[in-house]
Each structure stands twice: as structure tokens, then as C-alpha cells.
Design an enzyme around this catalytic site. Structure first.
Site, PDB file in Angstrom:
ATOM      1  N   SER A  40      15.053  22.157 -15.299  1.00 25.85           N
ATOM      2  CA  SER A  40      13.818  22.922 -15.401  1.00 25.85           C
ATOM      3  C   SER A  40      14.118  24.256 -16.057  1.00 25.85           C
ATOM      4  O   SER A  40      15.185  24.831 -15.863  1.00 25.85           O
ATOM      5  CB  SER A  40      13.219  23.146 -14.008  1.00 25.85           C
ATOM      6  OG  SER A  40      12.225  24.159 -14.037  1.00 25.85           O
TER       7      SER A  40
ATOM      8  N   LYS B  84      16.320  21.704 -10.137  1.00 26.31           N
ATOM      9  CA  LYS B  84      15.589  20.488 -10.491  1.00 26.31           C
ATOM     10  C   LYS B  84      16.448  19.484 -11.255  1.00 26.31           C
ATOM     11  O   LYS B  84      17.288  19.834 -12.076  1.00 26.31           O
ATOM     12  CB  LYS B  84      14.364  20.826 -11.348  1.00 26.31           C
ATOM     13  CG  LYS B  84      13.291  21.610 -10.636  1.00 26.31           C
ATOM     14  CD  LYS B  84      12.633  20.808  -9.523  1.00 26.31           C
ATOM     15  CE  LYS B  84      11.838  19.627 -10.011  1.00 26.31           C
ATOM     16  NZ  LYS B  84      10.694  20.000 -10.857  1.00 26.31           N
TER      17      LYS B  84
ATOM     18  N   GLU C  20      10.085   8.677 -16.448  1.00 26.21           N
ATOM     19  CA  GLU C  20       8.693   9.081 -16.653  1.00 26.21           C
ATOM     20  C   GLU C  20       8.213   8.695 -18.044  1.00 26.21           C
ATOM     21  O   GLU C  20       7.044   8.307 -18.229  1.00 26.21           O
ATOM     22  CB  GLU C  20       8.566  10.589 -16.439  1.00 26.21           C
ATOM     23  CG  GLU C  20       8.757  11.002 -14.984  1.00 26.21           C
ATOM     24  CD  GLU C  20       8.816  12.502 -14.797  1.00 26.21           C
ATOM     25  OE1 GLU C  20       8.733  12.939 -13.649  1.00 26.21           O
ATOM     26  OE2 GLU C  20       8.959  13.232 -15.803  1.00 26.21           O
TER      27      GLU C  20
ATOM     28  N   HIS D  53       0.827  -1.222   0.000  1.00 27.56           N
ATOM     29  CA  HIS D  53       0.000   0.000   0.000  1.00 27.56           C
ATOM     30  C   HIS D  53       0.854   1.261   0.000  1.00 27.56           C
ATOM     31  O   HIS D  53       0.401   2.324   0.432  1.00 27.56           O
ATOM     32  CB  HIS D  53      -0.957   0.022   1.203  1.00 27.56           C
ATOM     33  CG  HIS D  53      -1.774  -1.220   1.364  1.00 27.56           C
ATOM     34  ND1 HIS D  53      -2.931  -1.448   0.661  1.00 27.56           N
ATOM     35  CD2 HIS D  53      -1.573  -2.323   2.136  1.00 27.56           C
ATOM     36  CE1 HIS D  53      -3.432  -2.625   1.000  1.00 27.56           C
ATOM     37  NE2 HIS D  53      -2.613  -3.183   1.880  1.00 27.56           N
TER      38      HIS D  53
END
Length: 455
Positions: A274, A280, A287, A153
């Protein structure tokens, strides 16, 4: 190409919707191989002359060289790869080129070409999965003792090792490989020689062409031969499941690389910055692995929908089988390579992983198990005792192993000093010695066994 039955050419819109050459030109190599095999069989059976065969084979070789050199001009006026090749062949060698299509239809021709291409894609998928397994096994081997939290979970559950976690993906990829290899075996029947749908009256030898093209046997039914696209569905199904596996791994890499987790650092070559936030490091490659799984899943669904209402044998709808598969193959092969490259360059932070493994009372089950082993307490009762100990620790704001003995004995007097030997994270991991468990001893055994099974 259609003979004298048609008085007019196709409308421009008809040419646009009907032409498949912009994408099925990828089948050129398989088309030439199928044509050469067919021509050799026709000559061996006396259907065409030896001189025709020689001219056809020489012409096909010249076409192959032109395509490889980028000098072949494909035209949508000739619809597809088959008509483009045949027209150029006939233009080159004359009458013998017109004899090539004897005892053959574009229906069995395209089924053969597409099946050959897909079989090769299946074999490539197996090879790429094997390479990714090697990367995962090497990573697991280096991290047999690297402790991390295991989750259910997405909540800290029990301590495991990073090596054990990577071995889970080795097993998943093993199942992916088995699906591709099983699909490859199922795609071992050759459609060539089925004609348009009913076979042919010419004395052809389908066994010969099947063997030459690497198939195990001819397809047993001519209607099934030209209408079957199960091999494409098999690839897409296996790739969809495989892409889901890679997406799950990519999601974990995304999570683990956040400052909140801090378990891993992604290689710079597979991250981006970024445009506005200079600090970043975005895990873009992971992704995109996660995102491209949607394309593969979508292509499987699309082909299922195309095929679901088609009567036997061939319908033009089946031309929609290729673009989706081609894109799925490109996407799946790309994410397999990208995942392997990311993992080869990944940096781990074992200290952060070890610290996180002890957060969230992940050793509560060890306390319950100790009560069962040493105190003879039924597990359901031990579960409740351990839960009450966790509550005491929560109230005191400390770890379970940091509770003093008297606090533990206040919950249950059967707990004694020996409990502290099992509450440590490393002790917890080492105790999971059941087959398939996370104990380093078992993980080392699993790695050795997996190298034998998969590599």
C-alpha cells in the site's frame, strides 16, 4: 483495389472507421497459410499456372519473414490484413500476385482466417486449463487430510478437506475443457471457397484446401460459410463460463488470505503493498483474475448484440467480431496462467483451517445422523434434536462436543457416550465416504481417477 467504379478515395473519417488493420494484423499468419493453400489448389485445378504458383508461394514466404522481423509496413489505406498482404505481394511479384484472388472473396477469406485463429485459441485454452488442473491436483494431493470448514451461504456448514475443495475446481475446469473441445469440433468446417456468398464458377476443390488447413471438411452452405460467427461465440461462451470459475476461485483466495480467515498466504510475487499502509499485502493478482472475468463476459454480450440483427450473408458490422475476441483470448489466457502461478506459490495454514472447521457447530449434522443410525430416529426429528443441542451449546458458550453427556441427554435420552466418537472434526470428515464425498479415502480415489481422465 476497387477498380474503376469509384471516382474518389475515401474520406479520412471513412478510412478511420473502416480500417481494421490496427487489430486484424494478428491474422497475418492464418492469412498467409490460407492464401498458400488456395494458390496450390488453383494450380492443381489448372486455374493458375505453375509459374504463378511458384511466384506466389515465394512472395508469401518473403512477406512472412518481413512480418516476423517487424519489417512489414502495415497501412490503414489498405483497410485490412488481406489487402495489405495482397498489395505487398503484387508489388513484389507483379502479375501473379493479381491472380491469387481468383475464385476467392474477402468474405470467405476473412471467415477462414478468423476461424483458423480461433481454433488455435481453443486448443491453447484446453492446454492451459489442463496445466491448471495439474497444479490443482498436486495441491489437492498434498492436502487430502487438511481439514477446513465447508461453507454454504458463506456460513460454516460442515467440515471438509482442502484437497476435496480443490478437486471441485478440477471438475469445473474439466467441463471448461469439454466446452472448448466441443467448440473446436464444431469449428471443423472450412469456409474457404464459398466466395462472396454464392460459391464460384471456377472448378475449385474445397476438400483439398479444407484438409490442408486442418479442417475436417468444407462448410456445406456458401451463405452460411461467410456469415457464420458461431465459432467466435463458442469461444467467448466457453471462456465466459471458464472466467466465472476462475473468478470464484480468486474470490476464495482473496477471502482466505485476509487476517480474519488466515487460511492462506499469497506468494509475494503476486501481491502488492500500500502507498500509505506499510502492513498491507494486497492480493492484487487474484483480484485482477476476478475483475477480468467482467471483460470476457462483456465481449460475449457485445458480439451477440452485433450479430442479432444482421441479415444474411455478410455485413460490415461483422468487422466488430475481432477486437472483442482478441481481448477476451488475451485476458482469459493471462488469468489462467496467473491462477496456476499463484496456486503453485501459495502457503497454507492448516492449524487455522482446522480450528475454523470446528467453529459454528459444523458437526451438528453428525449428531443428527448418529441419532438416525444408532437410535432409529427419523431424520426430521433428529434434525430438531440436534438443533436444540446446538442451542444449549450456544447458551453455554462452548462447542457441541464440549457439552457434558447429561446436558445432551437432557435434550434427548437416546444420546449416549458413543456420540463423542463422531462429533470430532476429523471423525466428521472421515465419515463422509459416499462417492464424491470429502472423506480422505474418497478424495485420494478421486485424485487418481482425475489424473487418468484429465492429464
Amino acid at each position: 483495389m476497387w477498380g474503376g467504379h469509384f471516382q474518389e478515395g475515401p474520406a479520412p473519417l471513412m478510412e478511420a472507421i473502416n480500417a481494421s488493420i490496427p487489430f486484424d494484423r494478428r491474422l497475418w499468419r492464418e492469412d498467409l497459410e490460407g492464401s498458400a493453400a488456395h494458390a496450390r489448389m488453383l494450380a492443381a485445378r489448372g486455374v493458375i499456372a505453375k509459374s504463378d504458383l511458384d511466384a506466389i508461394l515465394a512472395g508469401l514466404e518473403r512477406i512472412a519473414r518481413k512480418i516476423e522481423a517487424g519489417e512489414f509496413e502495415f497501412t490503414t489505406a489498405l483497410e485490412d490484413i488481406h489487402l495489405n498482404v495482397e498489395a505487398r505481394l503484387t508489388e513484389d511479384i507483379g502479375e501473379p500476385g493479381r491472380r491469387l484472388h481468383t475464385a476467392r472473396s474477402r468474405n470467405d477469406q476473412v471467415a477462414t482466417d478468423f476461424k483458423l485463429w480461433t481454433r488455435r485459441a481453443m486448443a491453447r485454452a484446453d492446454a492451459l486449463l489442463k496445466e491448471l488442473q495439474r497444479v490443482l491436483l498436486d495441491l489437492a494431493d498434498r492436502n487430502v487430510d487438511t481439514v477446513m470448514p465447508g461453507f454454504t451461504h458463506l456460513q460454516a456448514a460442515q467440515p471438509v478437506t482442502f484437497g476435496h475443495h480443490m478437486m471441485a475446481y478440477v471438475e469445473m475446469l474439466g467441463r471448461d475443457r469439454s466446452r472448448f473441445l466441443e467448440a473446436l469440433a464444431r469449428a471443423g468446417d472450412c469456409p474457404l471457397g464459398a466466395g462472396a456468398l454464392a460459391g464460384t464458377s471456377y472448378p475449385i476443390d474445397r476438400e483439398v484446401t479444407a484438409r490442408e488447413l486442418g479442417f475436417a471438411r468444407p462448410m456445406a452452405n456458401s451463405i452460411d460459410a461467410v456469415s457464420d460467427r458461431d465459432f467466435a461465440l463458442d469461444y467467448l461462451s466457453a471462456a465466459a463460463i471458464g472466467a466465472v470459475h476462475l473468478s470464484r476461485l480468486a474470490e476464495e483466495l482473496v477471502l482466505w488470505s485476509t487476517p480474519q480467515f488466515g487460511f492462506v498466504r499469497m506468494p509475494e510475487a503476486f501481491t502488492s503493498g500500500s502507498s500509505i499502509m506499510p502492513q498491507k499485502r494486497n492480493p492484487d493478482a487474484a483480484e485482477l483474475v476476478r475483475g477480468k472475468s467482467g471483460r470476457v463476459l462483456g465481449h460475449l454480450q457485445a458480439l451477440l448484440v452485433v450479430l442479432k440483427g444482421l441479415p444474411l450473408a455478410y455485413s460490415k458490422d461483422m468487422q466488430e467480431d475481432k477486437e472483442g475476441l482478441f481481448d477476451a483470448v488475451d485476458s482469459y489466457e493471462l488469468v489462467l496462467r496467473a491462477t496456476a502461478a499463484m496456486l503453485e506459490g501459495i502457503t497454507l495454514y492448516p492449524e487455522r483451517m482446522r480450528a475454523a472447521a470446528g467453529v459454528g457447530y459444523t458437526n451438528a449434522t453428525d449428531l443428527a445422523d448418529w441419532l438416525v443410525r444408532e437410535g432409529g430416529v427419523p431424520f426430521r426429528d433428529a434434525h430438531g434434536i440436534a438443533a436444540r443441542c446446538v442451542k444449549v451449546a450456544e447458551e453455554r458458550g462452548c462447542a457441541l462436543e464440549e457439552l457434558p453427556l447429561d446436558a445432551l441427554q437432557a435434550v434427548d435420552p437416546r444420546i449416549d457416550q458413543r456420540i463423542f466418537a463422531v462429533l470430532g472434526v476429523e471423525n466428521s470428515v472421515a465419515s463422509r465416504t459416499s462417492e464424491g464425498g470429502t472423506a480422505p479415502l474418497r478424495v485420494r480415489e478421486a485424485i487418481v481417477a482425475a489424473r487418468v481422465r484429465f492429464l
